[in-house]
Scaffold this active site. Structure first.
Site, PDB file in Angstrom:
ATOM      1  N   GLN A  87       0.975  -1.447   0.685  1.00 15.90           N
ATOM      2  CA  GLN A  87       0.364  -0.093   0.082  1.00 15.90           C
ATOM      3  C   GLN A  87       0.979   0.856  -0.215  1.00 15.90           C
ATOM      4  O   GLN A  87       2.047   0.792   0.552  1.00 15.90           O
ATOM      5  CB  GLN A  87      -0.589   0.514   0.998  1.00 15.90           C
ATOM      6  CG  GLN A  87      -1.540  -0.883   0.591  1.00 15.90           C
ATOM      7  CD  GLN A  87      -1.788  -1.626   1.742  1.00 15.90           C
ATOM      8  OE1 GLN A  87      -0.607  -1.902   2.479  1.00 15.90           O
ATOM      9  NE2 GLN A  87      -2.649  -3.023   1.628  1.00 15.90           N
ATOM     10  N   GLY A 126      -5.156  -0.980   9.118  1.00 16.14           N
ATOM     11  CA  GLY A 126      -4.657  -1.117  10.776  1.00 16.14           C
ATOM     12  C   GLY A 126      -2.120  -1.201  10.874  1.00 16.14           C
ATOM     13  O   GLY A 126      -1.859  -0.434  11.469  1.00 16.14           O
ATOM     14  N   ASN A 127      -2.336  -2.293   9.752  1.00 18.67           N
ATOM     15  CA  ASN A 127      -0.353  -1.870   9.850  1.00 18.67           C
ATOM     16  C   ASN A 127      -0.236  -0.857   9.394  1.00 18.67           C
ATOM     17  O   ASN A 127       1.056  -0.297   9.868  1.00 18.67           O
ATOM     18  CB  ASN A 127      -0.493  -3.305   9.251  1.00 18.67           C
ATOM     19  CG  ASN A 127      -0.256  -4.203   9.945  1.00 18.67           C
ATOM     20  OD1 ASN A 127      -0.514  -5.323  10.992  1.00 18.67           O
ATOM     21  ND2 ASN A 127      -0.981  -5.772   8.462  1.00 18.67           N
ATOM     22  N   ASN A 182     -13.115  -1.425   6.962  1.00 23.98           N
ATOM     23  CA  ASN A 182     -13.023  -1.566   5.362  1.00 23.98           C
ATOM     24  C   ASN A 182     -13.648  -3.285   5.803  1.00 23.98           C
ATOM     25  O   ASN A 182     -13.942  -3.215   6.986  1.00 23.98           O
ATOM     26  CB  ASN A 182     -11.714  -1.621   5.609  1.00 23.98           C
ATOM     27  CG  ASN A 182     -11.190  -2.377   6.438  1.00 23.98           C
ATOM     28  OD1 ASN A 182     -10.788  -3.128   7.349  1.00 23.98           O
ATOM     29  ND2 ASN A 182      -9.273  -1.782   5.431  1.00 23.98           N
ATOM     30  N   HIS A 194     -14.795  -7.147   5.596  1.00 25.00           N
ATOM     31  CA  HIS A 194     -13.713  -8.278   5.669  1.00 25.00           C
ATOM     32  C   HIS A 194     -15.104  -9.886   5.819  1.00 25.00           C
ATOM     33  O   HIS A 194     -16.055  -9.448   5.927  1.00 25.00           O
ATOM     34  CB  HIS A 194     -13.348  -8.913   7.082  1.00 25.00           C
ATOM     35  CG  HIS A 194     -12.094  -7.204   6.707  1.00 25.00           C
ATOM     36  ND1 HIS A 194     -10.703  -7.680   6.601  1.00 25.00           N
ATOM     37  CD2 HIS A 194     -12.104  -6.506   7.507  1.00 25.00           C
ATOM     38  CE1 HIS A 194      -9.879  -6.348   6.695  1.00 25.00           C
ATOM     39  NE2 HIS A 194     -10.564  -5.738   7.080  1.00 25.00           N
ATOM     40  N   GLU A 226      -5.686  -9.646   0.065  1.00 25.72           N
ATOM     41  CA  GLU A 226      -6.063  -8.422   0.712  1.00 25.72           C
ATOM     42  C   GLU A 226      -6.464  -7.785  -0.203  1.00 25.72           C
ATOM     43  O   GLU A 226      -6.054  -7.574  -1.543  1.00 25.72           O
ATOM     44  CB  GLU A 226      -4.678  -7.268   1.168  1.00 25.72           C
ATOM     45  CG  GLU A 226      -4.856  -7.687   2.622  1.00 25.72           C
ATOM     46  CD  GLU A 226      -3.974  -6.175   2.712  1.00 25.72           C
ATOM     47  OE1 GLU A 226      -4.672  -5.382   3.073  1.00 25.72           O
ATOM     48  OE2 GLU A 226      -2.701  -6.681   3.592  1.00 25.72           O
ATOM     49  N   CYS A 267      -2.499  -8.697   7.543  1.00 23.91           N
ATOM     50  CA  CYS A 267      -3.060  -7.927   7.279  1.00 23.91           C
ATOM     51  C   CYS A 267      -4.234  -6.722   8.841  1.00 23.91           C
ATOM     52  O   CYS A 267      -4.023  -7.791   9.835  1.00 23.91           O
ATOM     53  CB  CYS A 267      -4.415  -7.853   6.804  1.00 23.91           C
ATOM     54  SG  CYS A 267      -5.962  -7.060   5.932  1.00 23.91           S
ATOM     55  N   GLY A 307      -7.486  -7.053   9.450  1.00 30.38           N
ATOM     56  CA  GLY A 307      -8.038  -8.210   8.782  1.00 30.38           C
ATOM     57  C   GLY A 307      -7.562  -9.455  10.253  1.00 30.38           C
ATOM     58  O   GLY A 307      -8.376  -9.828  10.775  1.00 30.38           O
TER      59      GLY A 307
END
Length: 270
Positions: free
Chosen positions: A46, A74-75, A147, A149, A197, A206, A209
């Site tokens: 990303q 999140g990461n 988002n 999932h 992803e 993720c 995730g």
């Protein structure tokens, strides 16, 4: 024009981070794809753009490897906290809070939603056990944590062919905004999972995730909070109870920084 950037990763989920507070830059889907290209660009899962915000310490925008812009990561949020020291980050999904916890970073993630319209899904259904099947994957648990999932609990995540099932489920018309796909199992030491992803494909980790999978496991009484979530790139700790904040704690690593000549990038991409 030279674009200054930082290369960071959260458990192997890697990012090119551009601080737009210090330099004027306009990110287009084409530029995001070119920078994310692992052969002709810098390479990342990303691309992250940090900007000023009137709602938080900073704002964060996220483009996937394929150039699509998404709501939350999140990461990446942990990396932005580590890079800037920001205590709050505005994202399209809402404001994320973050802070250092020893060598780790802890961030709060948007409150989970199980409503089919907010995930979103094309028509009403039980989101805790989707009435559909893709190959061996069935009874998926769908949730939005900023988002979308879908989580499938299986005997062994390593035996699932996510290269095939991931894109098939991600692009199913039942998910009008596409969806992130996870396969997981709960063992004595926590949750073990793998992720496909949306817009990035297979990743080593993720963050949202991991949050979604932990929420699914806790909601279905497969696990209790807090729970360790183990991914190919490493582990995070997720804390969540209904009505409480959804918290994720884990590492954020700065690899290097540099300057990218966009003129050269454009020549390579053409």
């Amino acid at each position: 024009m030279a674009l200054h950037f930082h290369k960071m990763h959260g458990l192997g989920n890697d990012f090119v981070i551009v601080d737009g507070r210090e330099q004027g830059v306009t990110i287009t889907p084409e530029l995001a794809r070119d920078i994310a290209d692992r052969h002709r660009g810098v390479g990342c899962d990303q691309l992250i753009l940090i900007e000023k915000s009137n709602k938080a310490d900073v704002s964060m925008r996220i483009w996937n490897h394929d150039g699509s812009e998404v709501e939350s990561c999140g990461n990446a949020a942990r990396c932005v906290v580590a890079l800037t020291g920001a205590g709050t980050i505005a994202t399209p999904a809402g404001v994320i809070e973050g802070s250092a916890r020893g060598s780790d970073i802890e961030v709060s993630i948007v409150e989970p939603s199980f409503d089919w319209q907010r995930i979103p899904i094309s028509y009403a259904m039980d989101t805790s056990a989707l009435p559909m099947q893709w190959g061996p994957l069935k009874n998926g648990f769908a949730v939005n944590v900023g988002n979308p999932h879908v989580v499938f609990f299986v005997d062994d995540p390593d035996t699932v062919n996510l290269d095939q099932r991931g894109p098939e489920i991600e692009n199913d018309p039942v998910f009008p905004e596409r969806i992130n796909v996870h396969v997981a199992t709960v063992r004595d030491d926590g949750i073990h999972m793998r992720s496909w992803e949306r817009g990035a494909g297979l990743t080593l980790a993720c963050g949202t995730g991991a949050c979604a999978t932990a929420v699914a496991a806790i909601a279905t009484k497969r696990a209790t909070s807090p729970v360790e979530v183990h991914m190919p790139g490493g582990s995070v700790t997720i804390t969540w109870e209904k009505g409480e904040k959804l918290l994720m704690r884990g590492g954020a690593t700065h690899v290097f920084e540099g300057d990218l000549e966009l003129e050269h990038l454009a020549r390579c991409a053409s």
